[in-house]
Design a protein around this motif. Structure first.
Motif, PDB file in Angstrom:
ATOM      1  N   HIS A   1       5.488   0.469   5.664  1.00  0.00           N
ATOM      2  CA  HIS A   1       6.058   0.851   4.364  1.00  0.00           C
ATOM      3  C   HIS A   1       6.351  -0.501   3.797  1.00  0.00           C
ATOM      4  O   HIS A   1       6.649  -0.487   2.296  1.00  0.00           O
ATOM      5  CB  HIS A   1       7.499   1.467   4.742  1.00  0.00           C
ATOM      6  CG  HIS A   1       8.566   0.755   5.113  1.00  0.00           C
ATOM      7  ND1 HIS A   1       8.820   0.391   6.677  1.00  0.00           N
ATOM      8  CD2 HIS A   1       9.698   0.315   4.373  1.00  0.00           C
ATOM      9  CE1 HIS A   1      10.034  -0.460   6.634  1.00  0.00           C
ATOM     10  NE2 HIS A   1      10.388  -0.369   5.606  1.00  0.00           N
ATOM     11  N   VAL A   2       6.635  -1.634   4.299  1.00  0.00           N
ATOM     12  CA  VAL A   2       6.747  -2.857   3.300  1.00  0.00           C
ATOM     13  C   VAL A   2       5.407  -3.253   2.798  1.00  0.00           C
ATOM     14  O   VAL A   2       5.108  -3.740   1.635  1.00  0.00           O
ATOM     15  CB  VAL A   2       7.522  -3.969   4.309  1.00  0.00           C
ATOM     16  CG1 VAL A   2       7.666  -5.151   3.385  1.00  0.00           C
ATOM     17  CG2 VAL A   2       8.974  -3.465   4.680  1.00  0.00           C
ATOM     18  N   SER A   3       4.590  -3.673   3.901  1.00  0.00           N
ATOM     19  CA  SER A   3       3.110  -4.116   3.544  1.00  0.00           C
ATOM     20  C   SER A   3       2.511  -3.467   2.627  1.00  0.00           C
ATOM     21  O   SER A   3       1.824  -3.861   1.763  1.00  0.00           O
ATOM     22  CB  SER A   3       2.264  -4.616   4.670  1.00  0.00           C
ATOM     23  OG  SER A   3       2.219  -3.157   5.388  1.00  0.00           O
ATOM     24  N   SER A   4       2.455  -1.995   2.654  1.00  0.00           N
ATOM     25  CA  SER A   4       1.611  -1.012   1.895  1.00  0.00           C
ATOM     26  C   SER A   4       2.209  -1.347   0.400  1.00  0.00           C
ATOM     27  O   SER A   4       1.600  -1.067  -0.707  1.00  0.00           O
ATOM     28  CB  SER A   4       1.911   0.435   2.295  1.00  0.00           C
ATOM     29  OG  SER A   4       3.408   0.863   2.124  1.00  0.00           O
ATOM     30  N   VAL A   5       3.786  -1.488  -0.016  1.00  0.00           N
ATOM     31  CA  VAL A   5       4.082  -1.688  -1.081  1.00  0.00           C
ATOM     32  C   VAL A   5       3.438  -3.132  -1.628  1.00  0.00           C
ATOM     33  O   VAL A   5       3.307  -3.106  -2.919  1.00  0.00           O
ATOM     34  CB  VAL A   5       5.721  -1.365  -1.438  1.00  0.00           C
ATOM     35  CG1 VAL A   5       6.217  -1.713  -2.856  1.00  0.00           C
ATOM     36  CG2 VAL A   5       6.175  -0.185  -0.815  1.00  0.00           C
ATOM     37  N   ILE A   6       3.762  -3.930  -0.957  1.00  0.00           N
ATOM     38  CA  ILE A   6       3.214  -5.480  -1.557  1.00  0.00           C
ATOM     39  C   ILE A   6       1.682  -5.403  -1.931  1.00  0.00           C
ATOM     40  O   ILE A   6       1.166  -5.617  -2.732  1.00  0.00           O
ATOM     41  CB  ILE A   6       3.535  -6.317  -0.512  1.00  0.00           C
ATOM     42  CG1 ILE A   6       5.076  -6.693  -0.350  1.00  0.00           C
ATOM     43  CG2 ILE A   6       2.787  -7.833  -0.892  1.00  0.00           C
ATOM     44  CD1 ILE A   6       5.289  -7.404   0.868  1.00  0.00           C
TER      45      ILE A   6
END
Length: 867
Positions: free
Chosen positions: A610-615
């Protein structure tokens, strides 16, 4: 004919024969030719009766015995045909250059010569310069040489400028060549003599003294003042006490000098040159209007400007300009504090592949250091603003080489380009509201009612001054007056992300004070500082966006191992410090490539999904916003998507992460709608120009003068190089890597890549050995199979075959045993490659036509098997 009296019938008959000859070979639409009389000197087009009157009244210009401007062949008798052809080519190049360069500003008879003293003096100087150059074209460097004196000087000076030779080294070369050539040759002996000849080909500049504190300029009505009217500072540098025995006092030197390069003659030259006159009308004659944004002319600012000022828009030759400025240190040693501010103008009439190229960017001002101008930049902008105002209201009579006609050229600035901290210098302040709404020009003027130009705003409010740009009559009506610089925004966002993920000291937006802020705001309780149960020490709980040591190492190892194609990007691996687990020394372009290409790859497996996908979503936004062409639908989608992406980021990162630069991301799609593609509004070309200006500095005591001298030399030789053939110039310099001279797969894609092509031209005339390719591969068989499967499952032409194989697999297994969908897809993925190969072979046996793309994909699979 030349010796006969002008009143005799012999002279009249000779003039008529000349007119018949000239109108047959060198007329414009059979109506006009260049008048060779003593006053017009082949610089003005006239009708047949007017030329006849001029020649009978004034006679032919001096030394015009060979009619090179009227169709007479210049080839001389020689035993060598090749030498004649080369000599004729060199002669023709120089005549074409002088022909384009010395078109007059008149166009109707003798008006130019009957005007006042100033214009007459200017015309005389112009004619004298033309006579000197024409004389040098007619002189051989030495007897039987194929080079005339002017072509030899231009070629040598072109080599000096192109290769960055110093004045000393160039003088040494001239001395050697002078001694090498036959005795009595006409080659100049020093760099100063060459510059004197080239000065007739340049456009010149003006020096304006300014107050050492930047309060005022000593020009126009204050040109003869000795002290500043505002602060009382002296105009001159203060000298130490001179010795008593000194006869004359020391020469006065100005404390600060503004270098001004008038833009009128520079814009005129774009139309007077036969090489660029057609390009200045590209936006009107050749631009494709299909609703996509490819050029500033496709954007709303341009269209809105045309609607409001229809008289200006009625002539497509009127010039739309963008203005840009930035400060830089002219010295290579950064411990010396010195800031020079050049001001550039960019003509947007040109085609998109030429707009931001260095030869087409015009330097208009050099604002001197050592300190930046700050809010007083308007003081230095006065000469430019005055010239722009005259170009808007009156225009200037200009010769168009493409139509052989004169027209009244006008110009207007439709936007400015600057990095965000410097926009305040042009705008006059920051907007301090919670949700800023773009203010229209008339609203800004209402807020600044009563504030004078070139004066600070003492009243409280967002504006520190009244921008001098509002002196331009059209400025308040522009839809978007200032562009946000995507280059600096992208770099700052990248620094925020990388610094926070790696926890770099001084760059991370997550620290103890940030956690205290969260505690005070009463949000994100899981991140509040906590005390350990058995001690009084306080620790910060691990956040979801923080990497462990192992994750940092894997992330940096991925970046360290990246080997991009030659010149497509900088070497990012040099910025990686594995032992310290951090990235250092990243420049703007490093951040550009990191955000758009490398970060989405390196982040996989190092952070929660959920962090890497937003970046990665944010990286995709920056990549999409830099496309060469965008439609309104694309921009609407990007605008809605980036708003959601920023909201997701707010759920992950602390409030301190969201600096001004991060908030500006939401406005970038609006900027593209209004101003056009990002490539015409970012600072990369300007930064490259600043590096070029820095290379001109050879005298550290006078950096501004060195830059001015270097720029004038580069400007004149760039113009001359347009007329040079069979020699490498800035326009014909071979690209280091270019296989076919066509766009490669990276440039042909929708992404605007700043790198160069990936191969070398085969027809460049230079034999280049092929680079050896390794036959062995370190990739294991599993990776090769996965690569082939990726190709098969992502090519649209293979889709019918994939659907066919799915039906076969479903029919085979559903009859015996009902299996789950994911099992079906697994079998399909494992068996499809072999089945596809057999299917294509069977099609060929049956005589079914197989597309070229399918054959290529099949060969890729065979290549993977061989490897």
């Amino acid at each position: 004919m030349y010796l006969a009296p002008r009143s005799s019938q012999t002279f009249v008959n000779g003039v008529k024969n000349f007119l018949d000859f000239a109108f047959e070979r060198k007329s414009v639409n059979g109506i006009m030719i260049k008048c060779p009389c003593k006053n017009c000197v082949n610089m003005k087009y006239q009708s047949r009766p007017v030329v006849l009157d001029h020649l009978i009244c004034s006679g032919f210009r001096r030394d015009y015995s060979k009619w090179v401007y009227h169709g007479e062949d210049t080839t001389s008798t020689s035993t060598s045909t090749t030498l004649n052809e080369e000599e004729d080519m060199l002669q023709h190049e120089m005549h074409d250059m002088l022909d384009d360069m010395f078109e007059t500003e008149g166009g109707d008879g003798m008006d130019m010569h009957e005007n006042g003293t100033d214009n007459s003096q200017e015309s005389n100087n112009k004619r004298n310069g033309f006579d000197d150059l024409l004389k040098e074209v007619g002189e051989k460097v030495y007897p039987n040489s194929k080079y005339n004196k002017l072509s030899c000087v231009v070629h040598l000076y072109h080599l000096k400028c192109l290769n960055g030779w110093s004045n000393k080294s160039f003088s040494m070369l001239l001395e050697f060549l002078k001694d090498l050539l036959p005795e009595g040759n006409l080659l100049p002996k020093t760099t100063q003599q060459v510059k004197k000849i080239m000065a007739n080909l340049g456009l010149g500049n003006e020096k304006i003294h300014s107050c050492p504190n930047g309060c005022m300029l000593f020009w126009e009505d204050k040109e003869k003042d000795e002290v500043c009217s505002f602060c009382g500072s002296s105009r001159w540098k203060v000298h130490e006490s001179s010795p008593e025995n000194e006869v004359s006092p020391p020469k006065k030197k100005a404390s600060k000098i503004l270098w001004w390069f008038p833009i009128k003659p520079r814009l005129q030259r774009l139309f007077m040159s036969s090489k660029t006159s057609n390009l200045m009308k590209w936006h009107h004659t050749e631009r494709v209007e299909d609703g996509k944004l490819r050029h500033p002319a496709d954007a709303l600012v341009w269209k809105n400007f045309d609607e409001k000022f229809q008289e200006f828009a009625s002539d497509p030759r009127n010039v739309r300009l963008a203005l840009s400025s930035d400060g830089f240190n002219p010295f290579r040693t950064m411990n010396v504090a010195h800031s020079i501010w050049p001001v550039f103008l960019i003509p947007h009439n040109l085609p998109p592949w030429l707009v931001m190229k260095q030869p087409n960017i015009i330097l208009s001002l050099i604002i001197p250091g050592p300190k930046g101008p700050g809010n007083k930049i308007d003081v230095y902008m006065q000469p430019l603003i005055k010239e722009l105002k005259e170009l808007w209201e009156d225009g200037i009579n200009t010769f168009d080489a493409s139509t052989k006609q004169y027209f009244q050229m006008k110009a207007a600035i439709i936007s400015t380009i600057s990095d965000f901290p410097d926009i305040r210098s042009f705008v006059g302040g920051n907007e301090l509201r919670i949700a800023p709404i773009p203010s229209a020009g008339h609203e800004v003027l209402q807020q600044l009612d009563g504030v004078e130009f070139l004066a600070d705003n003492d009243a409280r409010g967002p504006w520190k001054k009244k921008s001098i740009f509002f002196m331009l009559p059209y400025w308040e009506h522009l839809l978007m007056r200032h562009s946000l610089d995507v280059m600096h925004i992208e770099k700052n966002v990248c620094d925020n992300i990388v610094g926070t993920l790696l926890g770099q000291e001084g760059k991370s937006k997550d620290n103890y004070k940030t956690r205290l802020d969260l505690q005070q705001m009463g949000i994100r309780k899981e991140l509040h500082p906590k005390k350990r149960p058995r001690s009084n020490t306080t620790y910060m709980p691990k956040a979801c966006y923080q990497m462990t040591r192992v994750e940092k190492t894997e992330f940096l190892k991925t970046l360290k191992s990246i080997k991009p194609p030659d010149e497509i990007s900088s070497n990012i691996s040099r910025c990686v410090q594995l032992n310290e687990r951090k990235l250092i020394g990243m420049k703007s372009y490093d951040c550009h490539m990191l955000m758009q290409e490398y970060l989405p790859i390196a982040l996989r497996g190092t952070l929660p999904d959920h962090v890497s996908s937003v970046i990665i979503e944010l990286c995709e936004f920056f990549k999409a916003i830099c496309y060469k062409d965008l439609s309104e639908v694309d921009l609407h989608f990007l605008e809605s998507k980036v708003a959601l992406t920023l909201c997701k980021l707010e759920k992950i990162f602390p409030p301190s992460f969201f600096t001004v630069m991060v908030h500006l991301v939401i406005h970038l799609t609006r900027e593209v709608k209004f101003g056009g593609p990002v490539a015409f509004r970012w600072m990369y070309p300007i930064e490259r120009d600043l590096l070029k200006l820095k290379s001109y500095v050879h005298n550290r005591a006078h950096p501004e003068a060195s830059i001015a001298e270097g720029y004038l030399a580069e400007e004149s030789i760039t113009f001359c190089s347009r007329y040079l053939s069979k020699v490498e110039t800035v326009f014909t310099r071979a690209i280091r890597n270019d296989d076919e001279g066509q766009q490669n797969h990276i440039e042909d894609s929708n992404n605007l890549c700043l790198g160069r092509a990936l191969g070398r031209k085969l027809h460049s005339g230079v034999r280049i050995p092929k680079r050896r390719r390794s036959l062995s591969s370190d990739i294991d068989e599993k990776s090769l199979t996965q690569a082939h499967r990726y190709v098969l499952f992502n090519v649209e032409s293979v889709t019918p075959f994939r659907e066919e194989h799915k039906r076969i697999v479903k029919g085979q297994h559903n009859r015996a045993l009902r299996i789950a969908e994911y099992e079906m897809n697994k079998i399909h993925g494992q068996q499809f490659a072999d089945w596809f190969k057999k299917r294509v072979v069977r099609m060929e046996e049956q005589g079914v036509e197989v597309t070229e793309l399918i054959c290529i994909i099949l060969l890729i699979g065979i290549f993977f098997v061989i490897c």
